[in-house]
Write a protein that holds these residues in place. Structure first.
Motif, short mmCIF file in Angstrom:
data_model
loop_
_atom_site.label_atom_id
_atom_site.label_comp_id
_atom_site.label_asym_id
_atom_site.label_seq_id
_atom_site.Cartn_x
_atom_site.Cartn_y
_atom_site.Cartn_z
N LEU A 226 0.82 -1.20 0.00
CA LEU A 226 0.00 0.00 0.00
C LEU A 226 0.86 1.26 0.00
O LEU A 226 0.53 2.25 -0.65
N LYS A 227 1.99 1.20 0.71
CA LYS A 227 2.88 2.36 0.75
C LYS A 227 3.48 2.62 -0.62
O LYS A 227 3.58 3.77 -1.08
N ALA A 228 3.86 1.54 -1.30
CA ALA A 228 4.42 1.69 -2.65
C ALA A 228 3.37 2.28 -3.60
O ALA A 228 3.67 3.14 -4.44
N LEU A 229 2.13 1.82 -3.46
CA LEU A 229 1.07 2.34 -4.32
C LEU A 229 0.80 3.81 -4.02
O LEU A 229 0.66 4.62 -4.94
N ARG A 232 3.49 5.96 -5.50
CA ARG A 232 3.37 6.09 -6.96
C ARG A 232 2.24 7.04 -7.34
O ARG A 232 2.40 7.90 -8.22
N LEU A 233 1.10 6.91 -6.68
CA LEU A 233 -0.03 7.78 -7.01
C LEU A 233 0.28 9.23 -6.67
O LEU A 233 -0.06 10.14 -7.43
N ALA A 239 3.56 15.16 -6.32
CA ALA A 239 4.09 15.17 -4.95
C ALA A 239 5.40 14.40 -4.90
O ALA A 239 5.62 13.49 -5.69
N ALA A 240 6.23 14.76 -3.96
CA ALA A 240 7.50 14.05 -3.81
C ALA A 240 7.24 12.66 -3.26
O ALA A 240 6.37 12.49 -2.41
N PRO A 241 7.99 11.68 -3.74
CA PRO A 241 7.82 10.33 -3.17
C PRO A 241 8.09 10.33 -1.69
O PRO A 241 8.90 11.10 -1.17
N ASP A 312 0.24 1.22 -16.00
CA ASP A 312 0.86 1.14 -14.68
C ASP A 312 -0.20 0.99 -13.59
O ASP A 312 -0.12 1.61 -12.53
N ARG A 313 -1.21 0.17 -13.87
CA ARG A 313 -2.26 -0.15 -12.89
C ARG A 313 -2.28 -1.66 -12.69
O ARG A 313 -3.23 -2.36 -13.04
#
Length: 451
Positions: A226-229, A232-233, A239-241, A312-313
């Motif tokens: 979830l954090k990776a998703l 990415r979103l 926004a900055a990663p 990329d989904r």
């Protein structure tokens, strides 16, 4: 009429004299009771009594009901089976009519709650599909509001379609609420992640953050995914990663344009299908995804899977690949869909899930090389990050053997892995090769550290 009854009566008396020689079982069948039912319904008591004596002689174990009028009634069991068959066949109007008629014929019978719920849900689904297909978003939204059972997790596609139609009506807040309902109700990572990806198109930053908070509470074990998703979103929003790293990212699958062209079965006829094929053929993944929104057939979902994968989904692609992967479209397509699932898992950094699919699938040589290369790449990078340097070296060596080469970022990691286990000579050799190919601050730093 009386003459006919007299003949029937005489025939009954003859049969009564013959008695058990014609016995057929413990109880008479419905056709055995036709004459008796006729006499009873017409009020011919004498004939009825004679026929009853015959039946008792023929079926000595039969328990005669005290009320002979009940013998002419049908059992509700046959009608119940018929109703369920009609629902399964999509004959919903006939199923409803039969259920109501059965209630009238058998006053003591009450339709089971399961049957009523099944029919209600099937009717609501059919009405929702019809409204959506005709473009009547307002009606579809109203049907979903009246029939929340069609928005359960096992029908999550309905909730997504509902949200899309709410957006079309300008009801953005309601669409976000529909996505929220999925996240707070469902427990599958693919469904929740795909919902978050869809919500990204309409939710504000604050709303998206709240949806991810809810998702984390619903899936406490899926934090990294979830954090990776979310990263990415949010990156897509400018926004900055949330997390930066000095290490190269573990391997990701390539864009599946060629895979989609080679593997995708062409969907059935119709102008809509042609438009989907045309969009996929020219790599217009956004158009393809729009055209296949709300699809339910395995064929169209398979087309959609490759398109959303290329957007990329990957979580949404996982869900869309599933019908074809289960074999609904034949063996070759099932193989290619499972290949797509493996790529989607790898795009999510879910390496072991992808490895399990690859191990259980008879992939083509090209597919196997692609999947296994990414698996080795991701395992190698992960091992390096965990400071399991010998294991990382083994994975990188296997990657090189499989593909005939090693990407420069992985080659640098391998050289540093040798350095970290104290093998300075091997590390220096590898850094020298890389520096001779292209001198960079990384290769020069590696050479200095290995001296």
């Amino acid at each position: 009429m009386r003459a006919d009854l007299t003949l029937l009566r005489r025939a009954a008396l003859v049969l009564a004299l013959v008695g058990p020689a014609f016995g057929q079982g413990a109880a008479p069948l419905p056709q055995d009771l036709e004459a008796l039912n006729y006499y009873v319904s017409s009020g011919d008591t004498a004939a009825a009594e004679a026929e009853l004596r015959r039946l008792r002689a023929q079926f000595p174990e039969w328990e005669v009901p005290s009320d002979l009028t009940t013998l002419g009634q049908r059992s509700p069991a046959e009608e119940i089976d018929r109703i369920y068959r009609l629902i399964a066949d999509g004959e919903l109007a006939e199923a409803r009519r039969t259920m109501e008629e059965t209630t009238r014929i058998f006053p003591g019978w009450v339709p089971p709650a399961e049957m009523v719920q099944l029919l209600d849900t099937a009717e609501a689904q059919a009405a929702f599909d019809s409204a959506a297909a005709s473009g009547d978003a307002a009606l579809a939204v109203e049907i979903a509001r009246r029939s929340p059972q069609i928005l359960r997790c096992d029908r999550v596609n309905n909730a997504w379609r509902l949200a899309e139609m709410q957006v079309a009506l300008g009801q953005t807040a309601a669409a976000v609420q529909s996505y929220r309902g999925v996240i707070t109700s469902c427990t599958g990572l693919p469904e929740i992640s795909a919902t978050l990806e869809k919500a990204d198109a309409v939710a504000s930053d604050a709303e998206l953050a709240d949806l991810f908070r809810l998702a984390s509470g619903q899936l406490p074990g899926a934090g990294p995914a979830l954090k990776a998703l979310e990263t990415r979103l949010r990156s897509g929003r400018g926004a900055a990663p949330a997390v930066a790293t000095d290490l190269p990212a573990a391997g990701r699958p390539r864009t599946a344009g060629t895979a989609a062209a080679a593997a995708s079965p062409r969907v059935g006829g119709g102008s809509g299908s042609s438009a989907v094929r045309a969009a996929a053929a020219r790599g217009d993944w956004t158009r393809c995804a729009a055209l296949t929104a709300g699809a339910t057939s395995a064929e169209v979902l398979y087309e959609r899977a490759w398109c959303v994968y290329n957007l990329d989904r990957p979580l949404e692609a996982l869900w869309a690949f599933e019908p074809a992967a289960s074999g609904r479209l034949g063996g070759q397509v099932a193989r290619d869909a499972r290949f797509g699932k493996a790529l989607a898992f790898l795009a999510l950094q879910m390496t072991e899930e992808a490895a399990r699919i690859a191990a259980a699938t008879d992939l083509t040589d090209q597919q196997r090389v692609e999947v296994e290369a990414i698996i080795l790449d991701q395992r190698g990078v992960r091992s390096y990050r965990l400071k399991e340097y010998r294991r990382a070296i083994a994975y990188f060596d296997a990657y090189e053997d499989l593909t005939g080469g090693l990407r420069r970022d992985l080659a640098l990691l391998r050289a540093y892995a040798w350095l970290n286990i104290g093998k300075r000579a091997e590390a220096k050799r590898l850094f020298t090769e890389l520096n001779d190919q292209l001198a960079t601050p990384e290769t020069r730093a590696g050479l200095a550290a290995s001296r």
